[in-house]
Design a protein around this motif. Structure first.
Motif, short mmCIF file in Angstrom:
data_model
loop_
_atom_site.label_atom_id
_atom_site.label_comp_id
_atom_site.label_asym_id
_atom_site.label_seq_id
_atom_site.Cartn_x
_atom_site.Cartn_y
_atom_site.Cartn_z
N ASN A 25 0.83 -1.21 0.00
CA ASN A 25 0.00 0.00 0.00
C ASN A 25 0.86 1.26 0.00
O ASN A 25 0.63 2.20 -0.78
CB ASN A 25 -0.93 0.01 1.21
N ILE A 26 1.85 1.28 0.88
CA ILE A 26 2.71 2.47 0.99
C ILE A 26 3.52 2.66 -0.29
O ILE A 26 3.73 3.79 -0.75
CB ILE A 26 3.62 2.35 2.22
N GLY A 33 -4.92 5.47 -9.65
CA GLY A 33 -5.97 4.47 -9.68
C GLY A 33 -5.76 3.28 -8.79
O GLY A 33 -6.54 2.33 -8.84
N PHE A 34 -4.73 3.29 -7.95
CA PHE A 34 -4.45 2.14 -7.08
C PHE A 34 -5.49 2.03 -5.98
O PHE A 34 -5.92 3.03 -5.41
CB PHE A 34 -3.05 2.26 -6.48
N LYS A 35 -5.88 0.78 -5.68
CA LYS A 35 -6.81 0.51 -4.59
C LYS A 35 -6.10 -0.30 -3.51
O LYS A 35 -5.51 -1.34 -3.79
CB LYS A 35 -8.03 -0.26 -5.11
N LYS A 36 -6.17 0.19 -2.29
CA LYS A 36 -5.41 -0.40 -1.19
C LYS A 36 -5.95 -1.76 -0.79
O LYS A 36 -7.10 -2.12 -1.05
CB LYS A 36 -5.43 0.53 0.01
N GLY A 37 -5.08 -2.54 -0.16
CA GLY A 37 -5.46 -3.84 0.37
C GLY A 37 -5.65 -3.78 1.88
O GLY A 37 -5.16 -2.87 2.56
N THR A 78 -9.53 -6.01 -1.34
CA THR A 78 -9.18 -4.82 -2.12
C THR A 78 -10.28 -3.80 -1.90
O THR A 78 -11.45 -4.05 -2.20
CB THR A 78 -9.04 -5.15 -3.61
N ILE A 79 -9.92 -2.65 -1.36
CA ILE A 79 -10.89 -1.62 -1.00
C ILE A 79 -11.06 -0.67 -2.18
O ILE A 79 -10.14 0.08 -2.53
CB ILE A 79 -10.45 -0.85 0.25
N VAL A 268 -4.82 5.21 -0.86
CA VAL A 268 -4.03 4.88 0.32
C VAL A 268 -3.92 6.10 1.23
O VAL A 268 -3.56 7.19 0.78
CB VAL A 268 -2.62 4.38 -0.08
N ASP A 269 -4.22 5.92 2.51
CA ASP A 269 -4.09 6.96 3.52
C ASP A 269 -2.84 6.65 4.34
O ASP A 269 -2.80 5.66 5.09
CB ASP A 269 -5.32 6.98 4.41
N LEU A 270 -1.80 7.48 4.20
CA LEU A 270 -0.54 7.19 4.87
C LEU A 270 -0.67 7.15 6.39
O LEU A 270 -0.04 6.31 7.05
CB LEU A 270 0.51 8.23 4.48
N ALA A 271 -1.47 8.03 6.95
CA ALA A 271 -1.65 8.03 8.40
C ALA A 271 -2.24 6.70 8.87
O ALA A 271 -1.79 6.12 9.87
CB ALA A 271 -2.55 9.19 8.82
N GLU A 272 -3.22 6.21 8.13
CA GLU A 272 -3.83 4.93 8.48
C GLU A 272 -2.82 3.78 8.32
O GLU A 272 -2.75 2.88 9.16
CB GLU A 272 -5.05 4.69 7.60
N GLU A 273 -2.05 3.83 7.25
CA GLU A 273 -1.10 2.74 6.99
C GLU A 273 0.00 2.70 8.04
O GLU A 273 0.39 1.62 8.50
CB GLU A 273 -0.49 2.90 5.59
N PHE A 274 0.51 3.86 8.44
CA PHE A 274 1.55 3.88 9.47
C PHE A 274 1.01 3.39 10.81
O PHE A 274 1.71 2.72 11.57
CB PHE A 274 2.15 5.28 9.60
N THR A 275 -0.24 3.75 11.11
CA THR A 275 -0.85 3.26 12.34
C THR A 275 -0.99 1.75 12.32
O THR A 275 -0.67 1.05 13.29
CB THR A 275 -2.23 3.91 12.55
#
Length: 306
Positions: A25-26, A33-37, A78-79, A268-275
């Protein structure tokens, strides 16, 4: 002790997978157009030490005594939520406001083959005037009819009076039926300008200043977009659980409108991914402690013989 060690091992494996998904994701935070997992866990089967018993006249009921045996991966989703749009000003940069996917493929003997689906709308015009993606795959639509209409700034939509093809939504149980309606869209290399409307209609002004209709984008929608399989290059393919594609023009059948001059960013939300990465790291560490603690207890048992 061995049971707790194997539970810890299952946790290590699962959190490693979660970290792999987060890392992907990061890595794609700036991929159009990428969709996060998202990684979902579930527990493994539990060992029943003692079964449950119902209450009686003398004693109350007793719950079952069960010991869990670890965890496993339940799903890697896949969101498909929409990403923010970035203005580029480039006519061939397209973003989808709503559901729906662009279709890209190749032509063989006039037939569209190997269709794949994407939300990345960075398209280009090749040396023959065909609209393609960065890998040279053709953007799928319906051919335009030969229409010549003088350009009149007062009536910019005058081309709509021409014989413009319309794609009829199809029965999703026969998703391949409309592919014989499908083709590629081309723009003469001598065109002075071109535009793509929100409903997917492509027009251009030729070298003589005449407005012409080039074709209409045909997009696809799925009953379960989360079931699509990623094939790399920002593209997806149909899977048994995605359902068949329902084709249609933009703004119809809930497909969404096309925004020319914009690109959809990654969701992708970086804050969410780092958490999530911190949580996964701590979970991984905790499972290593289970293994080391179990090992120390086993060592103490071995030392009893000394």
């Amino acid at each position: 002790m061995l049971r707790s060690m194997y539970s810890g091992i299952s946790g290590l494996r699962n959190f490693q997978t979660k970290l792999d998904v987060i890392g992907n994701n990061i890595a794609n935070v700036n991929t159009y157009g990428f969709k996060k997992g998202r990684t979902i866990f579930k527990d493994l089967i539990s060992q029943t030490v003692a079964g449950a018993s119902a209450s009686g006249d003398v004693r109350g009921g007793v719950n079952a005594k069960q010991v869990g045996l670890g965890s496993q991966i339940a799903a890697i989703d896949t969101i498909h939520t929409g990403g923010s749009t970035q203005f580029t000003g480039n006519t061939l940069d397209l973003a989808v406001a709503g559901d729906g996917f662009f279709q890209v493929g190749q032509i063989n003997d006039g037939e569209v083959e190997n269709i794949q689906y994407t939300r990345a709308g960075n398209f280009y015009m090749d040396n023959l005037g065909y609209l393609v993606n960065g890998e040279g795959q053709l953007l799928v639509g319906v051919d335009g009819v030969e229409v010549t209409v003088p350009v009149d700034p007062a009536t910019p939509d005058i081309y709509e009076d021409a014989d413009i093809a319309t794609v009829t939504p199809i029965d999703p149980t026969t998703p391949d039926a409309t592919r014989d309606a499908l083709s590629r869209i081309s723009i003469p290399t001598t065109a002075q300008s071109m535009s793509i409307a929100q409903d997917g209609k492509v027009t251009f002004v030729d070298s003589e200043g005449v407005l012409k209709y080039a074709g209409t984008l045909v997009m696809a929608k799925f009953p379960n977009p989360g079931g699509l399989e990623k094939v790399g290059g920002n593209k997806y393919q149909v899977s048994p659980n995605s359902g068949g594609a329902v084709y249609g023009e933009p703004t119809a059948q809930g497909i969404g409108k096309v925004e020319s001059g914009f690109l959809e960013m990654s969701n992708v939300d970086l804050a969410e991914e780092f958490t999530e990465m911190i949580v996964a790291q701590r979970g991984f560490q905790a499972n290593t402690r289970i293994i080391t603690t179990s090992d120390e207890i086993l060592q103490e048992l071995v030392n009893l013989k000394r």
